[in-house]
Design an enzyme around this catalytic site. Sequence first.
Site, PDB file in Angstrom:
ATOM      1  N   TYR A  67      -0.048   4.845  -1.074  1.00 34.28           N
ATOM      2  CA  TYR A  67      -0.757   5.574  -0.012  1.00 34.28           C
ATOM      3  C   TYR A  67       0.163   6.410   0.873  1.00 34.28           C
ATOM      4  O   TYR A  67       1.366   6.244   0.876  1.00 34.28           O
ATOM      5  CB  TYR A  67      -1.681   4.673   0.802  1.00 34.28           C
ATOM      6  N   GLU A  68      -0.468   7.356   1.557  1.00 34.69           N
ATOM      7  CA  GLU A  68       0.210   8.392   2.356  1.00 34.69           C
ATOM      8  C   GLU A  68       1.238   9.152   1.516  1.00 34.69           C
ATOM      9  O   GLU A  68       2.330   9.491   1.976  1.00 34.69           O
ATOM     10  CB  GLU A  68       0.834   7.790   3.616  1.00 34.69           C
TER      11      GLU A  68
END
Length: 379
Positions: free
Chosen positions: A362-363
């Site tokens: 994620y990110e």
Amino acid sequence: MDFNLSEEQMAVQQAARDFAQSVLLPGVIERDTEQKFDKDLLRQLGEMGFMGMMVSPEYGGGGMDTVCYAIAIEEISKVDASASVIMSVNNSLVCWGLEAFGNEAQKQKYLTRLATGEIIGAFCLSEPEAGSDATSQHTTAEDKGDYYLLNGTKNWITSGNTASVCLVMAQTDSGKGHRGINCLIVEKGTEGFSVGRKEDKMGIRASDTHSLMFSDVRVPKENRIGPDGFGFKFAMGTLNGGRIGIAAQALGIAAGAYELALHYALERKTFGSPIFEHQAIQFKLAEMATRIEAARLLVYKAASEKDQGKDYVKSAAMAKLYASDVAMWVTTEAVQIHGGYGYVREYHVERLMRDAKITQIYEGTSEIQKLVIARELLK
């Protein structure tokens, strides 16, 4: 170069460590099992100042630097990565984005409550067909004069059900590509805004992750952040800082697993002596400690560059790429050192191993970080 922490940074480190050990550790296994984060813990995180650490005091925040924030995330993540991801999104993506790019009215209305933890926020960029390719936004915000009509679906939203305020990226003019994307502040409870099912995740299970659906949601023009078409720049700008938060989370997960493995190696005996005395275990622990220290230096360097107003895009990407790989490797080795005990929940390391994997995703996935780094090298 000064590698020593300031008095303020050491105080933050100790406060976060004490909170993690005394408040978060009891019940962390149950929260993971039940996939639930207590509202009382959210309140306490806010009271401790962990939900708006970098926000200016005039808006209710701690006014701290990014290094302090990274240190706090690291210490919290040693014990409970679900708590740290809630912190990270609220601090890095929501509060920082609002303070950096929002207008005064938006700051007064939303930032002050977000910074104190009275409410928490969510960052809504990912979609079923817009993950790594963030430009491919299918959520639309049709310009209706004094408001936008919002339609679409967002996936993998951290704090999706808990958040009271959502920053939603949506396409207003598809002919302009990413320059036609806007960021809108959408309040929970707005007509047409609904929360989808909770994701049953491998790790960070106590953090609620949901899909969010928007069906003819009226969003006032006053809730747009920045000028028309600024949404993609807003998203990329906040994600650069968010990567420091996730890198610090990965660092904390690795450090927490290492500390557990070291303690276990000193206590557990085989053939009449602690397993730490076996060279195979010593070599594992030595490499774990070295990789963690290297990751820590990358994280602190990126945070320091951000505080100095430097271009920290490459440093943040490097920190996230390396720290997340370290987290995955160290937690796997920690389970191995624990042997059969590492495979059961009571000893915590299996949870940390499950939590570690998401930091590579994620990110911005590890593959995307490599692209970012490569592009920065060309400059």
